[in-house]
Design an enzyme around this catalytic site. Structure first.
Site, PDB file in Angstrom:
ATOM      1  N   LYS A  52       3.595   9.258  -5.849  1.00 29.28           N
ATOM      2  CA  LYS A  52       4.595   8.328  -6.398  1.00 29.28           C
ATOM      3  C   LYS A  52       5.691   9.109  -7.118  1.00 29.28           C
ATOM      4  O   LYS A  52       6.880   8.818  -6.972  1.00 29.28           O
ATOM      5  CB  LYS A  52       3.917   7.319  -7.347  1.00 29.28           C
ATOM      6  CG  LYS A  52       3.065   6.318  -6.577  1.00 29.28           C
ATOM      7  CD  LYS A  52       2.180   5.458  -7.459  1.00 29.28           C
ATOM      8  CE  LYS A  52       1.237   4.617  -6.594  1.00 29.28           C
ATOM      9  NZ  LYS A  52       0.246   3.865  -7.362  1.00 29.28           N
ATOM     10  N   GLN A  96      -1.704   3.352 -13.215  1.00 29.71           N
ATOM     11  CA  GLN A  96      -2.538   3.641 -12.041  1.00 29.71           C
ATOM     12  C   GLN A  96      -3.933   3.045 -12.244  1.00 29.71           C
ATOM     13  O   GLN A  96      -4.591   3.318 -13.243  1.00 29.71           O
ATOM     14  CB  GLN A  96      -2.614   5.163 -11.812  1.00 29.71           C
ATOM     15  CG  GLN A  96      -3.347   5.567 -10.555  1.00 29.71           C
ATOM     16  CD  GLN A  96      -2.665   5.058  -9.272  1.00 29.71           C
ATOM     17  OE1 GLN A  96      -1.447   5.115  -9.141  1.00 29.71           O
ATOM     18  NE2 GLN A  96      -3.448   4.549  -8.345  1.00 29.71           N
ATOM     19  N   ASP A 119       4.547  -3.063 -10.002  1.00 35.82           N
ATOM     20  CA  ASP A 119       3.407  -3.242  -9.096  1.00 35.82           C
ATOM     21  C   ASP A 119       3.261  -4.704  -8.671  1.00 35.82           C
ATOM     22  O   ASP A 119       2.540  -5.011  -7.716  1.00 35.82           O
ATOM     23  CB  ASP A 119       2.103  -2.797  -9.784  1.00 35.82           C
ATOM     24  CG  ASP A 119       1.646  -1.412  -9.318  1.00 35.82           C
ATOM     25  OD1 ASP A 119       2.035  -1.007  -8.202  1.00 35.82           O
ATOM     26  OD2 ASP A 119       0.903  -0.757 -10.072  1.00 35.82           O
TER      27      ASP A 119
END
Ligand code: NDP
Length: 279
Positions: A52, A96, A119
């Protein structure tokens, strides 16, 4: 023989488009920044986080890394998120997952400001998706819609079957296919006659989490098969939830693993960072 949907190529196209948008924003004096929070040192998470950050660097998004020890408390983690929520220089916050057992993932996700929830996991983002309002879309299902559209695979009116009902893949996938005017069926571990249901599908999205479970017995001749699964076999080789070799000759189009859905997830995360900064 199936047409192979090239997720690597399509994700690259999206990244190039985003790079141009980021350059244009920078010329207006606007910088985009993503805060990436990792708790502990799980090797798989480190790989995802690394990828990422690499994608951010490629596109021109500044990434700020927060590597917290496994022992960090929920309060400390939420305090960091709240500080980042208030920081005008940060456009997106990514935590994460999975988090260690002593931390309540739902509480952490809820603490992220919906305006920075790149997200798309915050309940407000999920609600907006369901009622068709603007908001961040979860990256994997949004990436699959892009794969279909950019491969000129029509969704309107098609029989779409999704295997799996998780909050991050199956459920939002079904809602997005519905939004694109598909006729959608969601299946799961309690579904009866799974093979027959799947065989109705013009578009079959497989997010079952079982290596190579889906073979040609589940696939209608000419169907589009999207494989979300990612597994490593005994020889450390990647495979999906679909038995690719078996399904390839009967499918009309298919995503490989690797090089299918996986690269799209990161491209759509980048897309969320950029679109978030533009509003
Ligand atoms: P989950 O384990 O959360 O969900 C799996 C779903 O499959 C559940 O809804 C479960 O049903 C259903 N299921 C399990 N066994 C069966 C069965 N025998 N028949 C029918 N349905 C069944 O997985 P995720 O949605 O998080 O992920 C799915 C896969 O996608 C995994 O391999 C994961 O690694 C991968 N993944 C890939 C991403 C990418 O970027 N490419 C991103 C996210 C995930 P029930 O609800 O009844 O238990």
């Amino acid at each position: 023989m199936a047409f192979v949907i090239d997720g690597k190529k399509i994700s690259q196209e999206i990244k190039e488009e985003l790079k141009e948008q980021v350059t244009a924003l920078r010329e207006e004096g606007k910088e985009i920044a993503l805060a990436v929070i990792q708790v502990g040192e799980d090797p798989a998470s480190s790989v995802y986080v690394g990828n990422k950050k690499k994608a951010c660097a490629y596109i021109g998004i500044r990434s700020e890394s927060y590597e917290l020890p496994e022992t960090v408390t929920q309060e400390e983690l939420i305090a960091l998120i709240e500080r980042l929520n208030r920081d005008d220089k940060i456009n997106g916050i990514l935590v994460q997952l999975p988090l260690p057992d002593h931390i309540d993932e739902d509480a952490v996700i809820k603490s992220i400001a919906p305006s920075k929830d790149v997200d798309g996991f915050h309940p407000e983002s999920v609600g907006a998706l369901l009622i068709g309002q603007a908001g961040f879309l979860p990256c994997t299902p949004a990436g699959i819609i892009q794969l279909l559209k950019r491969s000129n695979i029509e969704i309107t009116g098609k029989e779409c079957v999704v295997i799996g009902r998780s909050n991050i893949v199956g459920k939002p996938m079904a809602v997005l296919l519905l939004r694109e005017n598909g006729t959608v069926t969601i299946t799961h571990s309690r579904t009866r006659n799974l093979k027959e249901v799947c065989k109705r599908a013009d578009i079959l999205v497989v997010a079952v989490g079982k290596p190579k479970m889906i073979n040609r017995e589940y696939v209608k001749e000419g169907a589009t098969v999207i494989d979300v699964g990612i597994h490593r076999n005994a020889e450390n080789k990647l495979c999906g939830d679909v038995d690719y070799e078996d399904v390839f000759p009967v499918a009309g189009a298919i995503t490989p693993v690797p090089g299918g859905v996986g690269p799209m997830t990161i491209a759509m995360l980048m897309n969320n960072c950029v679109s978030g900064a533009m509003h």
